[in-house]
Design an enzyme around this catalytic site. Structure first.
Site, short mmCIF file in Angstrom:
data_model
loop_
_atom_site.label_atom_id
_atom_site.label_comp_id
_atom_site.label_asym_id
_atom_site.label_seq_id
_atom_site.Cartn_x
_atom_site.Cartn_y
_atom_site.Cartn_z
N HIS A 75 0.85 -1.19 0.00
CA HIS A 75 0.00 0.00 0.00
C HIS A 75 0.89 1.24 0.00
O HIS A 75 1.69 1.43 0.91
CB HIS A 75 -0.93 0.02 1.22
CG HIS A 75 -2.08 -0.93 1.11
ND1 HIS A 75 -3.27 -0.75 1.75
CD2 HIS A 75 -2.21 -2.07 0.39
CE1 HIS A 75 -4.09 -1.74 1.44
NE2 HIS A 75 -3.47 -2.56 0.63
N TYR A 202 -9.41 5.62 6.90
CA TYR A 202 -9.63 6.01 8.29
C TYR A 202 -10.64 7.15 8.27
O TYR A 202 -10.35 8.21 7.71
CB TYR A 202 -8.34 6.50 8.94
CG TYR A 202 -7.32 5.41 9.24
CD1 TYR A 202 -6.46 4.93 8.25
CD2 TYR A 202 -7.20 4.89 10.53
CE1 TYR A 202 -5.52 3.95 8.54
CE2 TYR A 202 -6.26 3.92 10.82
CZ TYR A 202 -5.42 3.45 9.83
OH TYR A 202 -4.49 2.49 10.13
N PRO A 293 -4.95 0.58 18.50
CA PRO A 293 -4.68 0.05 17.15
C PRO A 293 -4.72 1.07 16.02
O PRO A 293 -4.38 0.74 14.89
CB PRO A 293 -5.78 -1.01 16.96
CG PRO A 293 -6.88 -0.58 17.86
CD PRO A 293 -6.23 0.10 19.03
N LYS A 297 0.60 0.05 14.94
CA LYS A 297 1.99 -0.03 15.37
C LYS A 297 2.34 -1.25 16.24
O LYS A 297 3.52 -1.54 16.43
CB LYS A 297 2.37 1.24 16.16
CG LYS A 297 2.57 2.46 15.28
CD LYS A 297 3.94 2.44 14.63
CE LYS A 297 4.13 3.48 13.56
NZ LYS A 297 3.86 2.98 12.19
N TYR A 385 3.58 6.59 9.88
CA TYR A 385 2.81 5.40 9.53
C TYR A 385 3.71 4.33 8.90
O TYR A 385 3.56 3.14 9.15
CB TYR A 385 1.67 5.78 8.58
CG TYR A 385 0.55 4.76 8.54
CD1 TYR A 385 -0.56 4.86 9.37
CD2 TYR A 385 0.61 3.68 7.65
CE1 TYR A 385 -1.57 3.92 9.33
CE2 TYR A 385 -0.41 2.73 7.61
CZ TYR A 385 -1.50 2.86 8.45
OH TYR A 385 -2.50 1.93 8.41
C1 PHB Z 1 -6.33 -4.30 10.21
O1 PHB Z 1 -6.31 -4.52 8.98
O2 PHB Z 1 -6.73 -5.16 10.99
C2 PHB Z 1 -5.89 -2.98 10.75
C3 PHB Z 1 -5.33 -2.05 9.88
C4 PHB Z 1 -4.93 -0.82 10.37
C5 PHB Z 1 -5.11 -0.51 11.71
C6 PHB Z 1 -5.66 -1.44 12.58
C7 PHB Z 1 -6.05 -2.68 12.10
O3 PHB Z 1 -4.74 0.73 12.17
#
Ligand code: PHB
Length: 392
Positions: A75, A202, A293, A297, A385
């Site tokens: 990504h 997000y 989450p 990280k 990130y």
């Molecule tokens: C996930 O794909 O489970 C995932 C991705 C990004 C995050 C948290 C969980 O910040």
């Protein structure tokens, strides 16, 4: 009691414990790893899915597996969505890096398979594990075949997750703990549906945060902000989709929906303990720190700990100088606190807090506009990130 000797005894066969055992093996150092969970239990636990470039390099360069690059999805950016608009943060353009979508479960499977192929001593499904953290550290447990066993070692590693028995073996007077709770949690689930978008989204909405992530072309992973005491049983598929639609659909964007499985409520907290070393015992991963989450990280920090730990251990075992162990905490904590800040920041920027004032809400909007509307703002997010590849 059956007694064995090894050089490094490792409690916890998650990615941190197995990666350390693997790196030590490559340096000619023998270890024994134990976990109270069975291989099956670890392999079927749904965890997060984003790997920083540095984590991918560690997996590939140390020969764990190429699957992360052949089957994982690169990504080059993420989307921040607010006020019904998508704003893409282009990692490649901003910092020349990418992340990989590759579930933690697969990282575990690759590591477990590698350790097995290399004849590693990894014992799943043990019970009654206890540790002795004196000058001659040891772990005792009942093996899955019922035999009481003691493993004596030169070093003991606590890679045993947030409920770590190793951390709790450090006298409380020596430990400092930093803790922050949040007034919300995430409701996570898998959806059997085509992708709604090729990258993660997000979303901040008036109804709360939501995250759209992926697993495979036919299976998606999504989350929405909920109350910490929410119960999975209270959420029908219809109710889940209605909540997701409210938060993310609009202005030409529409989620692809489908049958739901793997629903769970994820706790949300920030936690750090220090020192991460006490005598001959060292902690790695969630045993020493937890992040919410939102910044993806957790696993990356665990692997970063292990990279430092491997260096420290090989040096210590080569010359027996205890001072070498002393640098571990400071080296690991520098990254831990950066990740703590980033995870906290992403969380507070994107979630709705109960009791937020009109000022708070407009300020949050200003913050999002600052990140998405400025190259420097976007680069700040992109660098964090993707894992600070080009900074200290
Ligand atoms: C996930 O794909 O489970 C995932 C991705 C990004 C995050 C948290 C969980 O910040």
């Amino acid at each position: 009691m059956r007694t064995l000797r090894t050089r490094v005894a490792i409690v916890g066969a998650g990615p941190a414990g197995l990666m350390l055992s693997h790196l030590l093996h490559r340096s000619g150092i023998e270890s024994v790893v134990v976990d109270h969970r069975t291989h099956e239990q670890i392999a079927t636990t749904i965890r997060a899915g984003i790997l920083e470039a540095g984590s991918v390099r560690l997996l590939v360069d140390s020969g764990v597996s190429d699957r992360v690059v052949t089957e994982g999805d690169r990504h080059d950016g993420v989307v921040l969505r607010f006020d019904d608009e998508n704003h893409r943060i282009d990692f490649q353009d901003l910092v020349g890096e990418s992340v990989w979508l590759y579930p933690q479960t697969d990282v575990f499977l690759d590591l477990a398979a590698r350790r097995k192929a290399d004849g590693g001593d990894v014992r799943y499904g043990v019970s009654d594990t206890a540790v002795d953290i004196g000058d001659r550290p040891a772990m005792t447990f009942t093996d899955s075949d019922g035999v009481a066993t003691r493993v004596e070692a030169e070093l003991l590693i606590g890679a045993d997750g947030s409920h770590s028995i190793c951390r709790r073996a450090i006298p409380p007077g020596i430990r400092t703990e930093w803790f922050r709770e949040y007034p919300f949690a995430w409701f996570g689930f898998l959806a059997e549906a085509p992708q709604s978008h090729p990258e993660l989204i997000y979303t901040r909405s008036a109804h709360g945060f939501a995250l759209i992530s992926q697993r495979t072309p036919a299976m998606q992973r999504m989350y929405f902000q909920c109350s910490p005491d929410e119960r999975v049983e209270d959420w029908s598929e219809d109710r889940i989709w209605a909540e997701m639609r409210k938060r993310v659909n609009g202005n030409g964007f529409e989620l692809n929906e489908g049958p739901i499985s793997g629903a769970m409520v994820l706790p949300f907290r920030s936690f750090v303990t220090a020192p991460m070393r006490h005598g001959r015992m060292l902690l790695a991963g969630d045993a020493a720190h937890t992040v919410p989450p939102t910044g993806a990280k957790g696993l990356n920090l665990a692997l970063a700990d292990v990279r430092v730990l491997h260096e420290v251990i090989t040096e210590f075992l080569a010359d027996g100088d205890e001072d070498v162990l002393g640098v571990y905490t400071d080296r690991a904590l520098d990254r831990v606190w950066k990740a703590q800040h980033f995870s906290y920041w992403m969380t507070t920027m994107l979630h709705s807090a109960a009791g937020a004032t009109a000022f708070d809400i407009e300020r949050q909007r200003g913050e999002l506009s600052l990140i998405t509307g400025s190259r420097h703002g976007a680069a700040y997010l992109a660098e964090a990130y993707t894992g600070w590849q080009h900074s200290k």
